[in-house]
Write a protein that holds these residues in place. Structure first.
Motif, PDB file in Angstrom:
ATOM      1  N   ASP A 287     -56.168  49.714  35.894  1.00 31.21           N
ATOM      2  CA  ASP A 287     -56.048  48.300  35.528  1.00 31.21           C
ATOM      3  C   ASP A 287     -54.869  47.713  36.295  1.00 31.21           C
ATOM      4  OD1 ASP A 287     -56.593  45.908  34.409  1.00 31.21           O
ATOM      5  OD2 ASP A 287     -56.105  46.467  32.344  1.00 31.21           O
ATOM      6  N   ILE A 288     -54.736  46.388  36.228  1.00 32.32           N
ATOM      7  CA  ILE A 288     -53.645  45.669  36.877  1.00 32.32           C
ATOM      8  C   ILE A 288     -52.957  44.801  35.828  1.00 32.32           C
ATOM      9  CG2 ILE A 288     -53.033  43.983  38.665  1.00 32.32           C
ATOM     10  CD1 ILE A 288     -55.636  44.827  40.114  1.00 32.32           C
ATOM     11  N   THR A 289     -51.624  44.762  35.863  1.00 32.23           N
ATOM     12  CA  THR A 289     -50.882  43.941  34.902  1.00 32.23           C
ATOM     13  C   THR A 289     -49.887  43.045  35.620  1.00 32.23           C
ATOM     14  OG1 THR A 289     -49.632  43.990  32.831  1.00 32.23           O
ATOM     15  CG2 THR A 289     -48.997  45.583  34.501  1.00 32.23           C
ATOM     16  N   TYR A 290     -49.505  41.970  34.966  1.00 31.76           N
ATOM     17  CA  TYR A 290     -48.516  41.031  35.486  1.00 31.76           C
ATOM     18  C   TYR A 290     -47.111  41.523  35.134  1.00 31.76           C
ATOM     19  CZ  TYR A 290     -52.371  37.671  36.016  1.00 31.76           C
ATOM     20  OH  TYR A 290     -53.520  37.036  36.377  1.00 31.76           O
ATOM     21  N   LEU A 291     -46.162  41.320  36.045  1.00 31.71           N
ATOM     22  CA  LEU A 291     -44.771  41.717  35.815  1.00 31.71           C
ATOM     23  C   LEU A 291     -43.849  40.522  36.089  1.00 31.71           C
ATOM     24  CD1 LEU A 291     -44.735  45.180  37.643  1.00 31.71           C
ATOM     25  CD2 LEU A 291     -45.074  44.759  35.194  1.00 31.71           C
ATOM     26  N   PRO A 292     -43.615  39.655  35.113  1.00 32.36           N
ATOM     27  CA  PRO A 292     -42.665  38.544  35.321  1.00 32.36           C
ATOM     28  C   PRO A 292     -41.249  39.105  35.475  1.00 32.36           C
ATOM     29  CG  PRO A 292     -44.010  38.229  33.329  1.00 32.36           C
ATOM     30  CD  PRO A 292     -44.192  39.638  33.765  1.00 32.36           C
ATOM     31  N   TYR A 293     -40.497  38.620  36.446  1.00 32.55           N
ATOM     32  CA  TYR A 293     -39.137  39.120  36.645  1.00 32.55           C
ATOM     33  C   TYR A 293     -38.256  38.002  37.188  1.00 32.55           C
ATOM     34  CZ  TYR A 293     -39.907  39.427  41.743  1.00 32.55           C
ATOM     35  OH  TYR A 293     -40.145  39.137  43.052  1.00 32.55           O
ATOM     36  N   GLY A 294     -36.935  38.245  37.107  1.00 26.85           N
ATOM     37  CA  GLY A 294     -35.973  37.299  37.651  1.00 26.85           C
ATOM     38  C   GLY A 294     -36.154  35.908  37.083  1.00 26.85           C
ATOM     39  N   ASN A 295     -36.016  34.930  37.940  1.00 22.43           N
ATOM     40  CA  ASN A 295     -36.132  33.524  37.557  1.00 22.43           C
ATOM     41  C   ASN A 295     -37.529  33.013  37.910  1.00 22.43           C
ATOM     42  OD1 ASN A 295     -35.602  30.936  36.744  1.00 22.43           O
ATOM     43  ND2 ASN A 295     -34.345  30.409  38.531  1.00 22.43           N
ATOM     44  N   SER A 296     -38.480  33.215  36.997  1.00 19.60           N
ATOM     45  CA  SER A 296     -39.866  32.742  37.142  1.00 19.60           C
ATOM     46  C   SER A 296     -40.563  33.348  38.353  1.00 19.60           C
ATOM     47  CB  SER A 296     -39.894  31.212  37.243  1.00 19.60           C
ATOM     48  OG  SER A 296     -39.319  30.625  36.105  1.00 19.60           O
ATOM     49  N   LYS A 297     -40.245  34.582  38.701  1.00 17.75           N
ATOM     50  CA  LYS A 297     -40.944  35.278  39.780  1.00 17.75           C
ATOM     51  C   LYS A 297     -42.004  36.197  39.177  1.00 17.75           C
ATOM     52  CE  LYS A 297     -36.877  35.233  42.808  1.00 17.75           C
ATOM     53  NZ  LYS A 297     -35.915  36.068  43.558  1.00 17.75           N
ATOM     54  N   ALA A 299     -44.557  39.741  39.858  1.00 14.67           N
ATOM     55  CA  ALA A 299     -45.040  40.905  40.594  1.00 14.67           C
ATOM     56  C   ALA A 299     -46.260  41.446  39.853  1.00 14.67           C
ATOM     57  CB  ALA A 299     -43.947  41.961  40.712  1.00 14.67           C
ATOM     58  N   TYR A 300     -46.943  42.407  40.480  1.00 16.74           N
ATOM     59  CA  TYR A 300     -48.170  42.945  39.879  1.00 16.74           C
ATOM     60  C   TYR A 300     -48.153  44.460  40.040  1.00 16.74           C
ATOM     61  CZ  TYR A 300     -49.239  38.057  40.588  1.00 16.74           C
ATOM     62  OH  TYR A 300     -49.167  36.695  40.588  1.00 16.74           O
ATOM     63  N   LEU A 301     -48.672  45.151  39.017  1.00 13.69           N
ATOM     64  CA  LEU A 301     -48.690  46.619  39.034  1.00 13.69           C
ATOM     65  C   LEU A 301     -50.108  47.111  38.773  1.00 13.69           C
ATOM     66  CD1 LEU A 301     -47.273  49.416  39.000  1.00 13.69           C
ATOM     67  CD2 LEU A 301     -46.950  49.086  36.533  1.00 13.69           C
ATOM     68  N   SER A 302     -50.597  47.937  39.689  1.00  8.47           N
ATOM     69  CA  SER A 302     -51.893  48.595  39.523  1.00  8.47           C
ATOM     70  C   SER A 302     -51.634  50.083  39.307  1.00  8.47           C
ATOM     71  CB  SER A 302     -52.754  48.384  40.777  1.00  8.47           C
ATOM     72  OG  SER A 302     -53.908  49.208  40.725  1.00  8.47           O
ATOM     73  N   THR A 303     -52.276  50.681  38.312  1.00  6.78           N
ATOM     74  CA  THR A 303     -52.051  52.100  38.017  1.00  6.78           C
ATOM     75  C   THR A 303     -53.380  52.819  37.804  1.00  6.78           C
ATOM     76  OG1 THR A 303     -51.915  51.739  35.628  1.00  6.78           O
ATOM     77  CG2 THR A 303     -49.861  51.614  36.865  1.00  6.78           C
ATOM     78  N   ILE A 304     -53.320  54.133  37.985  1.00  5.81           N
ATOM     79  CA  ILE A 304     -54.441  55.017  37.619  1.00  5.81           C
ATOM     80  C   ILE A 304     -53.877  56.064  36.670  1.00  5.81           C
ATOM     81  CG2 ILE A 304     -56.121  56.708  38.421  1.00  5.81           C
ATOM     82  CD1 ILE A 304     -56.288  55.158  41.036  1.00  5.81           C
ATOM     83  N   LYS A 305     -54.475  56.147  35.502  1.00  4.87           N
ATOM     84  CA  LYS A 305     -53.969  57.021  34.448  1.00  4.87           C
ATOM     85  C   LYS A 305     -55.007  58.074  34.102  1.00  4.87           C
ATOM     86  CE  LYS A 305     -52.197  56.767  29.705  1.00  4.87           C
ATOM     87  NZ  LYS A 305     -51.814  55.874  28.605  1.00  4.87           N
ATOM     88  N   ASP A 306     -54.568  59.323  34.009  1.00  5.07           N
ATOM     89  CA  ASP A 306     -55.451  60.401  33.552  1.00  5.07           C
ATOM     90  C   ASP A 306     -55.644  60.268  32.046  1.00  5.07           C
ATOM     91  OD1 ASP A 306     -56.574  62.850  32.684  1.00  5.07           O
ATOM     92  OD2 ASP A 306     -55.829  63.842  34.488  1.00  5.07           O
TER      93      ASP A 306
END
Length: 442
Positions: A287-297, A299-306
């Protein structure tokens, strides 16, 4: 005093009434609490004989005249000196002259004592009212121990000795409970000392490796890294007592990406929520999730989980949510030499546009990976992956990052911690790597 005398049977019967201090053939002495109760109900409009009857007195035994005399005496004392006058009405209101007149100093001393008692009453009631407002705001009930503590503070402040019963009655607690509270003071001090020691150990586990934990994670950390066995109830009691608060899962405020064009195809759900198949490298959740960081910036994280071990096998962090983030995650998975996939391994995801893309599906075919998808709008079909994102966002502080590089470093550190050091209750209290090795060994 009434001319009617009490028989032995009358005396025996009257002594069973809790409102009587003493009774003889000629007289009867009522306790202070009953006198206060009588005045409250008498002012409210009840008849004297009704009040006596409701409090367990036999009117035929006492006689109406005796009841009326008591009512008159107490009412006169109350009008003159308030509730303090009810303490000893016979000596001042019975009409019998005193053998000696009070001196000026004695009169001043008595008035000061009355003022002192009234001040103590006001202070006690104010403190109890403040405590009650606090517990009402938290939807709790006021604890008797807190009331006993307040009574003790008032008694010590004003040096009272014989008013414990009255103050307990005023506060709505038992006198025996107050004495038990005082008698167990040493035990409470010793218990508080032990609780402080437990708190220090729990805080060490709570902040272990820089990530805050809940009660179950604390228990597993204490078991595995400190060789200390605490029950869940004990840990939760200490956490509640000292306000050790674990971060709670927050709802994702972002909507999922809209479905793409018609050439995107949805595949069948072959997983059917059978997440724990005890076979590492078979069921791979992504899946992919949103990563809000800093001052309204963002990023996005995609992972594969066993799914069987909860281990994160591959991941990709980016400042763009293009198809490449999903493709790069698959490529990292295949290139990772530490990951061994089974022949029937498959990727399970939601119906997001990345995973319905022909490019993504062709890449899976190239690497001989099957594909499975959750039902539309059903997040429970990919619950373990969603759970990982939720825990990660609770345990890291992305707002402290100012650049994408800082975000990537924080994600790298957290996934190392998650795979190797974060004990999980449903993995037999092991870390994902430990549980993977356990399954392979068995």
């Amino acid at each position: 005093m009434s001319k009617i005398l009490f028989t032995k049977e009358d005396i025996k019967k009257l002594k069973t009434n809790k409102n009587i201090l003493n009774v003889s053939e000629y007289s009867i002495t009522y306790n202070y609490e009953f006198k206060i109760l009588f005045i409250d109900e008498y002012i409210a409009g009840k008849l004297p004989r009704q009040i006596f009857a409701e409090n367990g007195f036999d009117i035929n035994v006492l006689g109406l005249k005796r009841i009326e005399q008591s009512a008159c005496r107490w009412n006169a004392a109350y009008k003159k000196d308030g509730i303090i006058g009810l303490a000893d009405t016979r000596k001042t209101s019975s009409g019998r002259p005193r053998s000696t007149e009070l001196t000026k100093e004695e009169i001043i001393e008595r008035q000061n004592a009355k003022i002192k008692l009234l001040e103590a009453q006001v202070e006690l009631l104010k403190k109890l009212d403040a405590q009650e407002r606090q517990v009402v705001q938290k939807n709790n009930k006021i604890k008797p121990s807190d009331v006993f503590k307040t009574i003790k503070e008032v008694i010590e402040k004003y040096s009272f000795k014989n008013l414990i019963g009255y103050l307990c009655e005023l506060s709505g607690v038992s006198r025996s409970g107050y004495y038990n509270y005082n008698a167990s003071n040493d035990i409470r001090i010793e218990r508080e000392k032990r609780d402080l020691e437990d708190r220090d150990l729990i805080l060490k586990a709570f902040n272990r490796r820089g990530y805050k934990k809940g009660s179950r994670s604390i228990k597993m950390t204490l078991d595995n890294e400190f060789n200390i066995i605490y029950s869940i109830k004990r840990i939760r009691r200490i956490m509640n007592k000292y306000k050790i608060i674990c971060p709670h899962r927050k709802a994702n405020p972002y909507r999922r990406i809209a479905k793409a064009t018609k050439e995107h195809s949805v595949v069948k759900n072959i997983l059917n929520r059978e997440f724990k198949q005890a076979t590492p490298g078979k069921v791979l959740l992504t899946d992919i999730t949103y990563l809000p960081y800093g001052n309204s910036k963002m990023a996005y994280l995609s992972t594969i989980k066993d799914s069987s071990t909860n281990e994160i096998l591959a991941y990709q962090t980016s400042d763009r949510i293009t198809l490449d983030i999903a493709l790069d995650t698959i490529k990292k998975l295949v290139k990772n030499r530490r990951v061994t996939l089974t022949k029937d391994a498959f990727i399970h995801s939601d119906q997001g546009s990345h995973y319905t893309s022909p490019t993504f599906q062709n890449l899976l075919k190239k690497y001989k990976l099957s594909q499975s998808m959750s039902r539309r709008g059903n997040c429970w079909d990919n619950a373990p992956q969603e759970s990982f994102f939720g825990h990660m966002k609770d345990e890291i502080d992305l707002k402290s990052c100012n650049t994408l590089e800082n975000v990537k470093k924080m994600i790298d550190r957290y996934i190392v911690y998650y795979n190797n050091y974060r004990y999980q209750w449903n993995l037999k209290k092991m870390t994902p790597v430990q549980y993977r090795n356990h399954l392979l060994a068995s």
